[in-house]
Enzyme design. Structure first.
Site, PDB file in Angstrom:
ATOM      1  CG  HIS A 170      -0.300   0.088   2.540  1.00 52.45           C
ATOM      2  ND1 HIS A 170      -0.028   1.288   3.168  1.00 52.45           N
ATOM      3  CD2 HIS A 170       0.139  -0.881   3.384  1.00 52.45           C
ATOM      4  CE1 HIS A 170       0.543   1.049   4.337  1.00 52.45           C
ATOM      5  NE2 HIS A 170       0.658  -0.251   4.496  1.00 52.45           N
ATOM      6  CG  ASP A 228       3.232   0.571   7.600  1.00 52.04           C
ATOM      7  OD1 ASP A 228       2.821  -0.115   6.647  1.00 52.04           O
ATOM      8  OD2 ASP A 228       2.597   0.702   8.663  1.00 52.04           O
ATOM      9  CG  ASP A 266       2.045  -3.759   5.211  1.00 48.36           C
ATOM     10  OD1 ASP A 266       2.865  -2.856   5.466  1.00 48.36           O
ATOM     11  OD2 ASP A 266       0.827  -3.650   5.454  1.00 48.36           O
ATOM     12  CD  GLU A 325      -2.518  -1.557   5.621  1.00 48.18           C
ATOM     13  OE1 GLU A 325      -2.443  -2.593   6.311  1.00 48.18           O
ATOM     14  OE2 GLU A 325      -2.010  -0.469   5.983  1.00 48.18           O
ATOM     15  CG  ASP A 347      -2.628   4.234   3.037  1.00 49.63           C
ATOM     16  OD1 ASP A 347      -2.216   3.120   2.649  1.00 49.63           O
ATOM     17  OD2 ASP A 347      -3.349   4.374   4.049  1.00 49.63           O
TER      18      ASP A 347
END
Length: 409
Positions: free
Chosen positions: A78, A141, A198, A175, A80
């Site tokens: 992801h 992240d 992730d 996410e 975001d």
């Protein structure tokens, strides 16, 4: 590794913070800034069938380079970053040959990344770390995961001697606010299984996560002049406090680990006439998860019998479930990832996720999706860092998974 570092820094410098209060997908317009760049980068390295839909979900294909009948697999991350901490004007710092001492992130605020507190740092002595400047999060992240997927695909394109089947990649918005998979088109993605990149430290391989629910409890009081309140006032502040006291005091995030579940109340707004309490419920065990929800309803029922019907109202919304139920029937997909790590001299760390990933939701949507390390630590705050060597190992794991999947047929 310099190319990997440069790509990662380019990505983290683009602010992609998501917004839980928004009802659009993506939840913030600025996520489009990185989304459009990722599309161009995928095309530039030679990926095919690169698409981006109206909600910023990106998909691309690396075609098979063999005629063998090999399952289509995928890799997902992801783009975001969390709304928990600022992702604006990120200025990463590169610490080469880390010496194991304190890292001063920001002298002005005395922000120090210290192994005395974050002892994981000592695992990376002699390595290159990328940290924050102490004023923002870093965004590893999950921009580390995105970087690793693109670098792995680029490597496979440049090394056609490594035989592989069709590989699909996808990058998703939102996410961090629990919506990363909400509009993911599993059928369009067309993979038999996938892996989210992730996780945290090197070796992490996860196929269990929390069952999760959001919680909102409202209390309706009755305000009366305190001098004449006997047997008349109903104080919503005290009701909320009493409600909290009836929850198990040791079953909170700061006192639990491993597979232990918890209640986490993160917000309370209270006045005499009304109070509202918001939180989350987490448990790896499905029966334990249902029991936790049942306890909330039981306490609310007791309050309503004591203070009057509808004085306490409970809203519990399931958010996601433990993907173990969907992955265990196809455990070979975990076995492949574990074998890939072992062949690269990485010791697999197989443990439950104390959280959730897009993979948990995708698994219930028909795409079994274990989670693999991306290398970062201390997510969602100014102490976030990622060792470059960990990112490189993640790239190698992706490549090896593709290679092993082709060999297993």
């Amino acid at each position: 590794m310099q190319h990997l570092i440069d790509r990662f820094i380019r990505y983290v410098k683009i602010d992609t913070q998501s917004d839980p209060e928004s009802d659009t997908t993506p939840s913030t317009k600025k996520q489009w800034d990185l989304a459009h760049k990722l599309v161009l980068d995928l095309m530039e390295i030679g990926m095919q069938e690169v698409t981006i839909d109206d909600h910023a979900y990106i998909m691309a294909t690396l075609p098979a380079n063999t005629d063998e009948d090999i399952p289509v697999i995928g890799f997902i991350s992801h783009f975001d970053t969390t709304p928990d901490y600022s992702g604006t004007n990120i200025n990463p710092r590169i610490i080469e040959d880390y010496d194991g001492r304190d890292i001063v992130l920001d002298r002005k605020s005395d922000m120090i990344l210290s192994p005395d507190y974050f002892d994981d740092l000592l695992m990376y002595k002699g390595q290159t770390l990328i940290t924050t400047d102490g004023t923002t999060l870093l965004g590893a992240d999950d921009k580390a995961g995105i970087t690793e997927i693109i670098e792995a695909m680029s490597y496979l394109i440049q090394h056609p001697e490594i035989k592989h089947g069709k590989i699909r990649v996808a990058f998703t918005p939102d996410e961090e606010i629990g919506r990363g998979a909400h509009k993911f088109d599993v059928e369009k993605f067309g993979a038999e299984w996938a892996y989210t990149m992730d996780g945290s430290q090197v070796g992490e391989l996860e196929y269990e996560n929390f069952n999760a629910a959001g919680l909102k409890v409202t209390f309706t009081g009755k305000s009366v002049h305190p001098g004449y309140a006997k047997d008349k006032m109903v104080n919503a502040v005290l009701m909320a406090n009493k409600f909290l006291s009836l929850l198990p005091q040791n079953e909170v995030p700061e006192k639990t680990e491993g597979r232990e579940g918890f209640f986490h109340i993160y917000k309370v707004d209270a006045q005499v006439e009304s109070a509202c309490m918001e939180g989350i419920i987490r448990d790896h065990d499905k029966d334990g998860f249902e029991a936790r929800k049942g306890l909330i309803h039981q306490i609310a029922g007791d309050f309503n019998r004591k203070y009057g019907s509808e004085v306490v109202k409970v809203e519990i919304k399931d958010q996601y479930f433990n993907m173990r139920e969907k992955v265990e029937p196809v455990m070979h997909i975990v076995d492949i990832a574990e074998q890939a790590m072992r062949e690269l001299d990485i010791e697999p760390i197989i443990k439950p996720i104390r959280g959730g990933t897009d993979g948990s939701q995708l698994s219930y949507m028909g795409l079994p999706c274990p989670n693999i390390f991306a290398g970062g630590h201390n997510f969602h705050g100014p102490y976030e860092y990622v060792p470059v060597e960990s990112m490189q190992k993640a790239v190698e794991v992706i490549v090896k998974i593709c290679e092993l999947t082709a060999k297993r047929k």
